[in-house]
Scaffold this active site. Structure first.
Site, mmCIF file in Angstrom:
data_model
loop_
_atom_site.group_PDB
_atom_site.id
_atom_site.type_symbol
_atom_site.label_atom_id
_atom_site.label_comp_id
_atom_site.label_asym_id
_atom_site.label_seq_id
_atom_site.Cartn_x
_atom_site.Cartn_y
_atom_site.Cartn_z
ATOM 1 C CB THR A 157 -5.780 0.523 -6.810
ATOM 2 O OG1 THR A 157 -6.672 1.508 -7.300
ATOM 3 C CG2 THR A 157 -5.291 0.949 -5.434
ATOM 4 C CB SER B 59 -7.056 -0.488 1.130
ATOM 5 O OG SER B 59 -7.496 -1.098 -0.059
ATOM 6 C CB SER B 60 -12.462 -1.270 0.227
ATOM 7 O OG SER B 60 -12.887 -0.165 0.965
ATOM 8 N N GLY C 17 -13.333 -1.685 -7.218
ATOM 9 C CA GLY C 17 -14.664 -1.108 -6.972
ATOM 10 C C GLY C 17 -14.766 -0.267 -5.715
ATOM 11 N N GLY C 18 -13.632 0.224 -5.195
ATOM 12 C CA GLY C 18 -13.675 1.092 -4.021
ATOM 13 C C GLY C 18 -14.427 0.417 -2.886
ATOM 14 C CG ASN D 117 -8.326 6.135 -5.017
ATOM 15 O OD1 ASN D 117 -9.117 5.215 -4.821
ATOM 16 N ND2 ASN D 117 -8.546 7.363 -4.580
ATOM 17 N NE ARG E 111 -4.117 1.794 0.846
ATOM 18 C CZ ARG E 111 -5.134 2.054 0.042
ATOM 19 N NH1 ARG E 111 -5.137 1.599 -1.211
ATOM 20 N NH2 ARG E 111 -6.156 2.749 0.466
ATOM 21 C CG ASP F 177 -8.628 4.947 -0.557
ATOM 22 O OD1 ASP F 177 -9.671 5.424 -1.041
ATOM 23 O OD2 ASP F 177 -8.025 3.989 -1.073
ATOM 24 C CB THR G 59 -8.950 -0.999 -7.944
ATOM 25 O OG1 THR G 59 -8.954 0.221 -7.254
ATOM 26 C CG2 THR G 59 -8.245 -2.058 -7.164
#
Ligand code: DON
Length: 576
Positions: free
Chosen positions: A406, A459-460, A480-481, A408, A110, A430, A388
């Protein structure tokens, strides 16, 4: 064995074909029709990715005896070239690895906030969150993690048959020779043209001289990116994090008004972390720990749902129970989760079965609980307050990789650092720019996810591997966030509770519920009686298409069953 075998249309350039030599063993190729994704079955190995050339590069590494990690690294570098809206060197992500013979692990690559970022960085003069700063300005750029992450994965878990340079070689050739702009890139470039047009170095690559975007069939040549990749191939990740590339990255960000420095780049580290683990009806879940919220929220939802017989429930009731579980897990996500190296995250409490049971006791099967009545922590705590890409890989040795990475937004912040070919992310949106204020995906956050120097934004992303008897069973994940965790949950429930095959599980219409806003977003294809079942219980259902793409593999007695998500034009399941 090949069940579905579309005619071979290998679109690799001669140079790439050369880079991939020697030829693979004489195994038949199994591929989905790009973007249309019925289940594809392959005997030896499978890569399902959002872009076809990169999927084939990964599959060819498998054919040549590479393991899933080798293939993931080759696919990851290739997508930085072939899928520029999300594949990247200038972003970050997470890789979940299952190693044959035991040992699950994850690589957290990340992005981190530059040292100059603090809790005020994304506020305006009145102290309100300023989306312009966190989404559209170079202040939003996090220190990229992809190069460090892929290199770490390869060094620790690659087969040893390939050098990092071998795995980067196809990407270099594609960047230098150019590729024909295809499907999804042709679809997305016109949308993001204005954001790319702000920076001459970006425009020079993605736009024509008249300012219009490259269109389907046009050639996308990325010479600077080829040079950057070649430097990494030659000298390893330090060629990106120090020296001329790092200097150009920092200079470009600062010239555009951002704060990333060469020291930020020098200090970046990818981190190997233990996965979060749970179980669901006898399957082991291996997923990403914080700083992604994905694994924790997924396991929370599955723990809540395990107490219901979803397989026998009426379909509308089952869907309703799922949306109630989503609300509760996303409330906890907003309140508790952040960078575990900086804030305390009560992971064990949140993923405990008894905690799922506590939440379950608050669900009324006939009435939707209003979002405002859901208190993070199952009532124990009074709350105060776009793009992403995912690929899944399985190999003949029993290894598996689920990787989501990603920038973003599509094309990140739109800034290519001049002289590097590297598109930079806007990942710092984020963070919760201000407590209880939604980010671009409508997700709320509080103190745990406040911006801070060196911190990783929450993050998701939910790369996930399900194991049965210790062996990979399902490899999945999605972009897909905030909708990612919902998408992964539904693929799992579709396979385990609904008994769908992998193409059915991936393509079935999905719903998305993230606590707030207090709405269920339903894909337009969702059956009317299912929508009626939610509305009858008091849910507000809003039809909305969502950019998820759950490219997944199911291990079946017949072989590796791959399904490219039909939501993305150009996704491919490539096996052999
Ligand atoms: O890390 C996250 O959760 C987001 N930055 C992911 C963004 C994303 O999935 C956009 N794709 N459609």
């Amino acid at each position: 064995m090949v069940r579905l075998h579309s005619p071979l249309a290998v679109s690799l350039s001669a140079a790439v074909a050369l880079a991939l030599a020697p030829a693979a063993p004489n195994a038949a190729r199994a591929e989905s029709a790009p973007g249309r994704g019925p289940t594809v079955i392959a005997e030896h190995g499978m890569v399902v990715a959002q872009e076809a050339i990169a999927a084939r590069i990964g599959a060819d590494i498998l054919r040549r005896g590479g393991n899933a990690i080798d293939a993931a690294v080759a696919t990851g570098f290739a997508m930085a070239v072939t899928y520029p809206r999300a594949g990247n060197l200038g972003g970050g992500g997470f890789m979940v690895i299952h190693r044959a013979g035991g040992g699950d692990t994850t690589i957290d690559y990340r992005e981190t906030a530059p040292a100059a970022i603090n809790a005020q960085s994304f506020l305006d003069a009145e102290g309100n969150a300023d989306p312009q700063k966190s989404r559209e300005s170079p202040l939003a750029i996090g220190v990229p993690g992809t190069v460090a992450g892929l290199a770490l994965a390869e060094a620790k878990y690659g087969s040893g048959k390939f050098s990092l340079a071998d795995l980067i070689a196809p990407a270099i050739a594609l960047a230098r020779d150019g590729i024909a702009v295809a499907d999804d890139t042709a679809d997305s470039l016109p949308i993001d043209r204005p954001r790319l047009a702000r920076w001459p170095a970006s425009a020079a690559i993605f736009l024509k001289t008249d300012g219009s975007p490259l269109a389907e069939g046009d050639r996308l040549v990325q010479t600077d990116l080829a040079d950057t990749l070649a430097a990494i191939a030659k000298d390893g990740p330090q060629a990106f994090y120090a020296g001329p590339v790092a200097q150009k990255l920092a200079a470009a960000v600062q010239a555009a008004g951002g704060v990333m420095t060469v020291d930020d780049l020098k200090n970046y580290r990818a981190i190997e972390r233990a996965p979060v683990r749970g179980s669901y009806r006898g399957y082991d879940i291996v997923s990403m720990a914080p700083p992604s919220s994905g694994g924790v929220a997924l396991i929370e939802m599955l723990n809540i749902l395990e107490g219901y017989d979803l397989a026998r429930a009426d379909a509308g009731e089952a869907l309703f129970l799922m949306t109630e579980a989503m609300k509760r897990a996303y409330a906890d996500r907003a309140w508790f989760l952040g960078d575990p190296d900086i804030v305390h995250v009560p992971v064990e409490q949140l993923i405990a079965k008894r905690y799922g049971a506590q939440w379950r006791a608050t669900i009324d099967p006939l009435h939707a609980t209003p979002a405002d009545e859901i208190r993070p922590g199952a009532g124990m705590i009074a709350a105060e307050g776009r793009n992403t890409t995912h690929f899944s890989i399985s190999d003949q040795f029993g290894n598996a990789v689920a990787n989501t990475y990603t920038l973003n937004f599509s094309y990140g912040v739109g800034l290519v650092a001049a002289g590097t070919g590297v598109l930079l992310n806007n990942e710092l949106d984020d963070f919760a720019a201000k407590a209880n204020t939604p980010n671009a995906y409508g997700l709320l956050g509080f103190a745990a996810n406040a911006p801070g120097p060196g911190k990783r934004p929450l993050s998701s992303m939910t790369p996930t591997i399900l194991l049965r008897d210790g062996k990979p069973y399902l490899v999945t994940g999605s972009p897909g966030g905030g909708r990612i965790i919902n998408a992964v949950l539904q693929v799992i429930v579709n396979v385990i509770d609904r008994g769908l095959d992998i193409a059915g599980a991936v393509s079935a219409p999905r719903v998305y519920e993230q606590w707030k806003p207090d709405q269920v977003f339903a894909e337009p294809e969702l059956a009317g009686d299912l929508i009626a079942a939610l509305e009858a219980r008091g849910d507000k259902v809003v039809a909305q298409r969502q950019p998820t793409s759950a490219n997944s593999i199911l291990v079946t007695p017949a072989g590796f069953a791959g399904a490219a998500d039909p939501r993305t034009r150009g996704a491919l399941a490539a096996g052999y």
